[in-house]
Design a protein around this motif. Structure first.
Motif, PDB file in Angstrom:
ATOM      1  N   PRO A 193      -3.988  -5.929  -0.340  1.00 13.27           N
ATOM      2  CA  PRO A 193      -3.157  -5.899   0.863  1.00 13.27           C
ATOM      3  C   PRO A 193      -3.466  -7.022   1.853  1.00 13.27           C
ATOM      4  O   PRO A 193      -2.593  -7.409   2.628  1.00 13.27           O
ATOM      5  N   GLU A 205       0.858  -1.178   0.000  1.00 13.47           N
ATOM      6  CA  GLU A 205       0.000   0.000   0.000  1.00 13.47           C
ATOM      7  C   GLU A 205       0.897   1.231   0.000  1.00 13.47           C
ATOM      8  O   GLU A 205       1.918   1.256   0.687  1.00 13.47           O
ATOM      9  N   ASN A 226       0.955  -6.822   6.632  1.00 18.51           N
ATOM     10  CA  ASN A 226      -0.406  -6.276   6.607  1.00 18.51           C
ATOM     11  C   ASN A 226      -1.335  -7.085   7.513  1.00 18.51           C
ATOM     12  O   ASN A 226      -2.145  -6.510   8.252  1.00 18.51           O
TER      13      ASN A 226
END
Length: 167
Positions: free
Chosen positions: A63, A36, A90
């Motif tokens: 993600p 991201e 993540n």
């Protein structure tokens, strides 16, 4: 069906190697991005990768929900997942059960029709991190890499842009 894991250190040439391997399969390649753009540095890294790949890739930004993305893009060109260690980060940041998600990913791979090329970082070759979170991440990455390597048909380790076949 090919499941390929490409690992190595930072700036080792993993992504470039993975792009080449993904393009070697028929069909339009699919780039599954786990990163991201949360800061200017990551925005620049993403732009560099996009420019190098060119416009002929289908791009998916994923993600967290990797298995559904692989299922949704199955049946077309090969998929390049770049990268598993960012996906792990993540998951941990979102306080999701990374172990069950990695297990789910490994279990899903044999059911897929289109090839998948994974990029992952080898984070266990350096010094032992000085804080608990970094040690937990390092250990989780090592476990994840072992699980996905076991589920892969091929595993390569890239050093200085040179691939070494491990499996």
């Amino acid at each position: 069906m090919a499941i390929i894991l490409i690992t190595g250190g930072a700036r080792s040439g993993k992504s470039r190697r993975a792009e080449m391997r993904t393009r070697s399969f028929p069909g339009q390649p699919v780039y599954v991005a786990t990163a991201e753009a949360l800061d200017a540095e990551m925005e620049a890294r993403i732009a560099t990768h996009r420019a190098r790949r060119g416009a002929d890739w289908i791009e998916r930004e994923v993600p967290l929900d990797l298995v559904p993305a692989l299922v949704a893009t199955d049946g077309g060109g090969a998929r390049l997942v770049d990268c598993l260690t960012l996906w792990l980060s993540n998951l941990m940041h979102a306080e999701r059960n990374w172990e069950s998600e990695v297990t789910e990913l490994a279990a899903a791979l044999p059911r897929l029709k289109s090839p998948v090329v994974f990029v992952t970082n080898e984070v266990g070759l350096g010094i032992v991190p000085d804080n608990a979170l970094a040690r937990r991440y390092r250990d989780a990455a090592g476990t994840m890499n072992q699980v996905i390597a076991a589920a892969s048909n091929e595993v390569e380790f890239v050093v200085a842009g040179l691939p070494m076949k491990l499996k």
